[in-house]
Design an enzyme around this catalytic site. Structure first.
Site, short mmCIF file in Angstrom:
data_model
loop_
_atom_site.label_atom_id
_atom_site.label_comp_id
_atom_site.label_asym_id
_atom_site.label_seq_id
_atom_site.Cartn_x
_atom_site.Cartn_y
_atom_site.Cartn_z
N HIS A 370 0.97 -1.76 -0.15
CA HIS A 370 0.08 -0.31 0.19
C HIS A 370 0.43 0.90 -0.19
O HIS A 370 0.53 2.51 -0.81
CB HIS A 370 -0.41 -0.39 0.77
N ARG A 477 -10.67 3.55 -3.11
CA ARG A 477 -10.17 2.57 -1.79
C ARG A 477 -11.09 3.41 -0.86
O ARG A 477 -9.93 4.25 -0.80
CB ARG A 477 -8.89 2.95 -2.57
N ARG A 513 -15.40 1.48 -3.80
CA ARG A 513 -15.18 0.14 -3.16
C ARG A 513 -15.64 -0.05 -1.61
O ARG A 513 -14.22 0.76 -0.83
CB ARG A 513 -14.15 -0.64 -3.17
N GLU A 613 -13.00 -10.97 -8.09
CA GLU A 613 -11.25 -11.31 -7.91
C GLU A 613 -10.85 -12.79 -7.78
O GLU A 613 -10.14 -13.23 -7.21
CB GLU A 613 -10.67 -10.72 -7.08
N ASN A 636 -5.56 -8.06 -10.25
CA ASN A 636 -4.42 -8.28 -9.49
C ASN A 636 -4.87 -9.44 -8.23
O ASN A 636 -4.04 -10.56 -7.89
CB ASN A 636 -4.08 -6.44 -7.99
N ASP A 637 -5.36 -9.29 -6.94
CA ASP A 637 -6.05 -10.15 -5.96
C ASP A 637 -6.88 -11.44 -7.55
O ASP A 637 -6.40 -12.05 -6.72
CB ASP A 637 -7.18 -10.33 -5.63
N ARG A 647 0.65 -11.84 -4.51
CA ARG A 647 1.11 -10.87 -5.53
C ARG A 647 2.25 -9.34 -4.52
O ARG A 647 3.16 -8.84 -4.55
CB ARG A 647 0.14 -9.78 -6.10
N CYS A 684 -10.38 -2.92 -13.40
CA CYS A 684 -9.68 -1.60 -12.97
C CYS A 684 -8.54 -2.03 -11.76
O CYS A 684 -7.78 -1.44 -11.17
CB CYS A 684 -10.52 -1.41 -11.21
#
Length: 757
Positions: A370, A477, A513, A613, A636-637, A647, A684
């Site tokens: 993050h 986010r 989200r 995801e 990503n997930d 990841r 996204c």
């Protein structure tokens, strides 16, 4: 002469004063060095005392001696690792021997005349965990130096290291070729965390505070001072563990527990007390113990053991700040600051002023961390996975952050600096080119309209909407507000942020989200019942929200209040089963009913979606899609779960390529199912912000992309040059490949079609 037996007075305090006196005055440096070794030899009842310093070549040169042949001074040099002196420097810890010549590492140098001496005790002069020299005492008789003597010589070596490095013992011109700290240009290869180029001067995150005073006038008072600081340190950590206010906001609960455990470590506490009782100030004691731990743990190969070094490093740094009365954050930075850290959390990064922070270098971390996401959102070039970085740099060193190649250049040569400045100028020209495109519709060369959105999570991101010409926010986010707060954000605080986002977007759509915490994003003020062995597959995101419906309902209530009278788009993360989405949507319905009963205004249009995801949904889209107003693909997930590769783990995060047939076929499955049911779908993940990957996405049929702000311009330029129909014909054959990656083939296809990637 007595044969050994330690210092002639209790503790090294008197000796340290004598050394200070020997160093004082206007005598030549060599004369003062000679006085120092003579003083140490006499006080430790040793027949030989010698000081070796590391040259820029890595060789250890004899700089002063009492007892050996004086003609060997500045003549005797030992290669790295050569002899017992070289071994002390290599291991960065003391060596004590009763019969040195019988040791396999013993190297005989006839010019020194050390033949008669059997007992050997050497200690490294440590600076930043590196041995910049070695202090040695020797005796003729075969004897073993006792633990007190080993402790004494370590204390003396620490003082010598500080005085040598500060120039107090020798002038800087005499130290020009002495490796007090790394000074040569170095290039380190890491991983690209955030794109961009920057150069500037190093600011060490939580930089070690150098003790101003090394020797104490009152050891009893210093011990009391240390004990009070330790108590304050532990109390601060306890307050956070209990959910109260404190200095470590934003750190995970598990990390805080680890800090607390190490703060109570008996060995660490005992080492601190022994150092203070030997005559050091509390600050100098912490600095000495930190150096010892750093040198000891740095040699370990086990990642777990290395991680313990960082725990002690952070703990020592915080203890030094407690002793200094300082608080974290609020540092004044130079105009060209490059922040260097072993690791960093998003809250830590946000403490630094954005206007002067030009780049970021991290020893550890991952591109999916993050801190890296925040760096990308703020447009701060960032390179990570740079082992040993901190020990290669001093505060104020000039460095280059190359976020294009994933490299760091330490103390670069002028020609390298000129090259980077030229590249930065080219980047500025490209940014100007992208800026001209910000109001141009994203339409492909064959007339396909693409909706290009941006990702966000911070208030500062809202400015990017107009700067890059995004058509809205495809992923906001919401967890960052929670991660940088010291307590759970209240309803009005959450509502204010969401309203601010909607106001900034105006008529452009915003997709919020819901809270995506858990796994690697644990909040310090939330209770954890037990440690999860595999948090990435544990209770996180929607699972946590459904387990704690009050937390999720509070956020949904804030979102509904902020969206009153306008369109509101909300999506739930990490949906793995259709039942989870039904349960989450039911909570949204409950909150809408709650608002209606109280006469609260509701959004004019409410759209509720799911993030795809989890691979499980690929075989249940027929049941999920009719329940949703839209879906977003979180690549990503999705891919980390598809390939069972965390990841955030650098050991496995690069084991797969998202431009592989399995990954692209999964995306194609989602796109076709959404097209057949008329369900709006967007991508996204990070893929949407990279031109080549975005080219693959639009070729698969995706017409709605949400990219990081820095990727909007490059992706739009690609879109304007792409012939999707022609690309689709070429992509069809590639998807049937048995190769692990078809990246090169997709790139060749794009270049063949003159696509600007």
């Amino acid at each position: 002469m007595p044969v050994g037996g330690g210092l002639t007075t209790r503790g090294p305090r008197n000796l340290l004063r004598q050394i200070r006196e020997a160093m004082a005055g206007a005598a030549p440096a060599q004369e003062r060095l000679d006085r120092v070794v003579r003083t140490i030899a006499q006080s430790m009842v040793a027949e030989v005392c010698s000081i070796y310093l590391r040259r820029g070549s890595g060789e250890l040169e004899l700089f002063a001696t009492h007892g050996l042949n004086a003609a060997a001074v500045h003549e005797t040099r030992l290669r790295p690792g050569e002899g017992l002196v070289g071994e002390v420097a290599r291991m960065a810890e003391p060596i004590s021997l009763s019969d040195a010549p019988s040791h396999p590492s013993f190297a005989y140098r006839p010019e020194t005349g050390e033949d008669p001496y059997h007992a050997f005790l050497g200690a490294p002069l440590l600076r930043g965990g590196r041995a910049i020299g070695v202090l040695v005492v020797q005796n003729r008789a075969e004897r073993r130096y006792d633990p007190d003597e080993v402790e004494d010589i370590q204390t003396i070596a620490m003082v010598l290291a500080e005085t040598v490095a500060s120039g107090e013992l020798m002038a800087q011109e005499e130290l020009r070729d002495v490796e007090v700290a790394p000074h040569r240009p170095e290039r380190l290869k890491g991983q690209k965390f955030a794109d961009g180029l920057a150069f500037g001067h190093v600011i060490l995150h939580e930089a070690p505070l150098a003790p101003e005073k090394l020797l104490s006038a009152d050891p009893v008072l210093e011990e009391m001072k240390l004990n009070l600081a330790l108590a304050d340190l532990k109390a601060g950590i306890d307050a956070l563990l209990e959910g109260g206010q404190g200095k470590l906001a934003g750190q995970s609960f598990e990390v805080l527990e680890t800090y607390r455990m190490f703060a109570d470590d008996r060995g660490w506490n005992r080492s601190l007390l022994e150092a203070v009782r030997s005559g050091l100030t509390a600050e100098a004691a912490v600095d000495r113990v930190r150096n010892e731990h750093r040198a000891r743990f740095a040699k370990a190969r086990d990642p777990y053991i290395k991680e313990r070094l960082h725990d002690f490093e952070d703990l020592a740094n915080r203890l030094l700040r407690v002793l200094a009365g300082d608080s974290p954050g609020g540092r004044v930075l130079p105009d060209d600051a490059i922040l260097v850290a072993r690791n960093l959390g998003p809250a830590d990064l946000l403490e630094y002023p954005r206007e002067t922070l030009k780049g970021l270098l991290i020893e550890e971390g991952s591109a999916a961390s993050h801190a890296a996401i925040v760096a990308r959102a703020l447009g701060i070039p960032c390179v990570g996975r740079l082992p040993g970085l901190r020990d290669r740099l001093s505060e104020g060193d000039l460095v280059i952050v190359d976020g294009e190649t994933g490299e760091a250049h330490l103390r670069p040569r002028p020609d390298m600096l000129d090259s980077v400045q030229s590249r930065m100028a080219v980047r500025s020209e490209r940014q100007a080119e992208f800026a001209k495109l910000k109001d141009v519709p994203a339409v492909t060369a064959d007339g396909q309209r693409i909706t290009l959105l941006t990702n966000a999570g911070l208030a500062v991101d809202l400015d990017n909407l107009d700067l890059v010409g995004a058509e809205g926010i495809g992923l906001f986010r919401t967890e960052f507000q929670f991660m940088v707060s010291e307590e759970l954000p209240r309803l009005d605080t959450q509502t204010a942020l969401y309203r601010l986002v909607l106001d900034a977007a105006g008529d452009r759509p915003v997709t919020f989200r819901t809270l995506d915490i858990g796994g690697d994003k644990v909040l310090p003020y939330m209770e954890t019942t037990e440690r999860e062995e595999n948090p990435a597959l544990g209770r996180r995101a929607i699972r946590l929200g459904l387990d704690r419906p009050a937390l999720l309902r509070l956020q949904l209530r804030a979102l509904l209040a902020a969206g009153a009278g306008r369109e509101l788009r909300v999506m739930f993360p990490m949906i793995a089963t259709v039942e989870e989405f039904r349960a989450a949507r039911e909570l949204m319905d409950i909150e809408c009913q709650w608002a209606r009963r109280r006469g609260r205004p509701l959004p004019a249009l409410l759209r509720v979606g799911a993030m795809i995801e989890c691979p499980s949904l690929l075989w249940h889209l027929d049941a999920l899609l009719p329940l949703t107003d839209f879906v977003s693909v979180g690549t990503n997930d999705l891919f980390q779960y598809m390939y069972a590769a965390d990841r955030t783990n650098p050991l496995v995060s690069d084991r797969y390529d998202p431009l592989s047939p399995p990954a692209l076929r999964a995306l194609q499955t989602i796109q076709k199912a959404c097209a057949e049911t008329g369900t709006p779908v967007s991508v996204c993940g990070e893929l949407a912000g990279r031109p080549l990957e975005a080219f693959a996405l639009i070729t698969l049929g995706f017409t709605r992309l949400s990219a990081p702000a820095g990727g909007v311009g490059p992706v739009k330029r690609m879109i304007l040059s792409a012939d999707v129909a022609a690309a689709r014909r070429g992509m069809t054959s590639l998807l049937g490949s048995s190769a692990g990656s078809i990246r090169n083939e997709i790139e060749s296809l794009a270049r063949k079609l003159n696509v600007a990637i």
